[in-house]
Scaffold this active site. Structure first.
Site, PDB file in Angstrom:
ATOM      1  CB  CYS A  59      -9.891   5.207   0.516  1.00  7.02           C
ATOM      2  SG  CYS A  59      -8.245   5.776   1.201  1.00  7.02           S
ATOM      3  CB  THR A  60      -6.417   0.748   2.503  1.00  7.89           C
ATOM      4  OG1 THR A  60      -5.752   2.169   2.277  1.00  7.89           O
ATOM      5  CG2 THR A  60      -6.215   0.020   1.309  1.00  7.89           C
ATOM      6  CG  HIS A  61      -6.166   5.644   5.305  1.00  6.73           C
ATOM      7  ND1 HIS A  61      -5.493   5.021   4.150  1.00  6.73           N
ATOM      8  CD2 HIS A  61      -5.024   6.308   5.839  1.00  6.73           C
ATOM      9  CE1 HIS A  61      -3.987   5.498   4.139  1.00  6.73           C
ATOM     10  NE2 HIS A  61      -3.888   5.864   5.480  1.00  6.73           N
ATOM     11  CE1 TYR A 112       2.406   5.488  -3.349  1.00 11.68           C
ATOM     12  CE2 TYR A 112       1.188   3.668  -4.278  1.00 11.68           C
ATOM     13  CZ  TYR A 112       2.622   4.065  -3.819  1.00 11.68           C
ATOM     14  OH  TYR A 112       3.593   3.354  -3.762  1.00 11.68           O
ATOM     15  N   GLY A 113      -3.167   8.930  -3.607  1.00 13.34           N
ATOM     16  CA  GLY A 113      -4.528   9.483  -4.152  1.00 13.34           C
ATOM     17  C   GLY A 113      -4.604  10.371  -5.044  1.00 13.34           C
ATOM     18  CG  ASP A 171      -1.761   1.278   1.181  1.00 13.97           C
ATOM     19  OD1 ASP A 171      -2.339   1.695   0.275  1.00 13.97           O
ATOM     20  OD2 ASP A 171      -1.803   1.751   2.381  1.00 13.97           O
ATOM     21  CB  SER A 172       0.183   4.881  -0.564  1.00 14.47           C
ATOM     22  OG  SER A 172      -1.158   4.875   0.190  1.00 14.47           O
ATOM     23  CD  GLU A 218      -1.321   8.169   6.666  1.00 18.07           C
ATOM     24  OE1 GLU A 218      -0.083   8.770   6.733  1.00 18.07           O
ATOM     25  OE2 GLU A 218      -1.399   7.214   5.923  1.00 18.07           O
ATOM     26  CB  CYS A 255      -3.153   0.998  -2.461  1.00 14.81           C
ATOM     27  SG  CYS A 255      -3.167   2.535  -2.764  1.00 14.81           S
ATOM     28  CG  ASN A 256      -9.603   1.143  -2.492  1.00 11.32           C
ATOM     29  OD1 ASN A 256     -10.801   0.354  -2.881  1.00 11.32           O
ATOM     30  ND2 ASN A 256      -9.224   1.032  -1.440  1.00 11.32           N
ATOM     31  CB  THR A 257      -4.726   5.267  -5.299  1.00 18.88           C
ATOM     32  OG1 THR A 257      -5.647   5.710  -4.434  1.00 18.88           O
ATOM     33  CG2 THR A 257      -4.511   6.105  -6.504  1.00 18.88           C
TER      34      THR A 257
HETATM   35  N1  DGL Z   1      -4.098   3.617   0.488  1.00 21.74           N
HETATM   36  C1  DGL Z   1      -4.854   4.418  -0.613  1.00 21.74           C
HETATM   37  C2  DGL Z   1      -5.874   3.945  -1.266  1.00 21.74           C
HETATM   38  O1  DGL Z   1      -6.756   3.149  -0.748  1.00 21.74           O
HETATM   39  C3  DGL Z   1      -5.174   5.742   0.294  1.00 21.74           C
HETATM   40  C4  DGL Z   1      -3.983   6.574   0.907  1.00 21.74           C
HETATM   41  C5  DGL Z   1      -3.239   7.443  -0.454  1.00 21.74           C
HETATM   42  O2  DGL Z   1      -3.909   8.297  -0.939  1.00 21.74           O
HETATM   43  O3  DGL Z   1      -2.253   7.104  -0.628  1.00 21.74           O
HETATM   44  O4  DGL Z   1      -6.580   4.827  -2.135  1.00 21.74           O
END
Ligand code: DGL
Length: 277
Positions: free
Chosen positions: A191-193, A49-50, A17-18, A159, A80-82
């Site tokens: 989004c993973t968060h 990453y978003g 993930d990011s 975060e 990571c969704n992005t």
């Molecule tokens: N992990 C990213 C996602 O699921 C979210 C955090 C980011 O923007 O890097 O899209």
């Protein structure tokens, strides 16, 4: 060295993930596939990453996959969704080992379980802008209506650890207002968060909206993928290898503390590596 099938099933799964968000996916894998070893990489130096481009995310994902492959992983989870939205389909044909992202499993379950056919998706600007959830949901349910909303402030709030802070609740109200008159019955936490904000989101959306956490479905999908490739760890391996290993590109101590606040196990170390080298 040529690995036998027997050896290979005891190899770890690479998860990336990011940053810390993918730990919500790792946590689900730990719960649902307790025999599986995990090597996790969090790109804490280059998060978020978003808000970055498809080209940049594809480059980063390739670097990370190369690193995980160098560690001998048997499969990769793009947690990571992005990165799943931007890089997965470009990279998949280049891969020799199975790879799975978080978007398809989450989209599929939402498409199959909605009753009204009206589905909301929240995620980063990249994920929502890519329209990947809309496209994937429509593959399974062509009549569905999908409404996407980017919620970029959620990532820094998580975060910061402000999961139930009044500021977070206020921000969530502002974002989720978008869905107020939309009559959705399903909301994907894309989004993973966001699963870490589940109770805040639940409080605003009410009990009638089904919240889909793609992490759960991804772990289920991973289980099927490993079985298909005869890569399921049967737990019979007695080698003294750590179950879970963590690598990051920056801020290892902060990562470790965050991980220890959400994982079901105590992690002793997050190792720092230079991913671009
Ligand atoms: N992990 C990213 C996602 O699921 C979210 C955090 C980011 O923007 O890097 O899209």
């Amino acid at each position: 060295m040529i690995q036998s099938v027997e050896d290979k099933k005891y190899a770890p799964i690479g998860v990336f993930d990011s940053g810390v968000g993918g730990l919500t996916v790792a946590r689900e894998i730990m719960r649902q596939l307790p025999e599986e070893r995990i090597i996790y990489f969090g790109d804490t130096a280059r998060v978020p990453y978003g808000s970055k481009s498809k080209e940049t995310i594809t480059l980063y994902s390739r670097q990370i996959i190369r690193f995980l492959e160098s560690k001998g992983v048997k499969a990769i989870v793009v947690a990571c969704n992005t990165a799943s939205a931007f890089a997965l389909e470009t990279i998949r044909p280049e891969m020799k080992i199975p790879i799975i992202g978080v978007v398809k499993p989450g989209a599929k379950v939402a498409a199959e379980t909605t009753i009204t056919g009206r589905i909301g998706v929240i995620g980063t600007e990249g994920t929502i802008g890519s329209q990947i959830y809309t496209k994937t949901i429509k593959e399974h349910n062509p009549d569905a209506t999908v409404l996407g909303k980017a919620c970029p402030l959620f990532v820094p709030l998580v975060e910061e650890g402000w999961l139930k802070d009044p500021v977070t609740i206020e921000v969530a109200k502002r974002y989720l207002e978008f869905f107020q008159k939309s009559d959705i019955d399903t909301l994907i936490l894309g989004c993973t968060h966001y699963p870490l904000l589940r109770s805040t989101i639940r409080g605003i959306m009410g009990e009638k909206v089904n919240l889909v956490n793609p992490a759960y479905e991804t772990a289920q999908g991973l289980k099927r993928l490993l079985a298909e490739h005869r890569l399921t760890n049967d737990g019979a391996d007695t080698r003294d290898v750590p179950m879970y290993q963590f690598y990051v590109s920056d801020a290892a101590e902060k990562f470790k503390n965050f991980a220890n606040s959400i994982l079901p196990c105590e992690i002793e170390e997050a190792r720092l590596i230079h991913i671009e080298e």
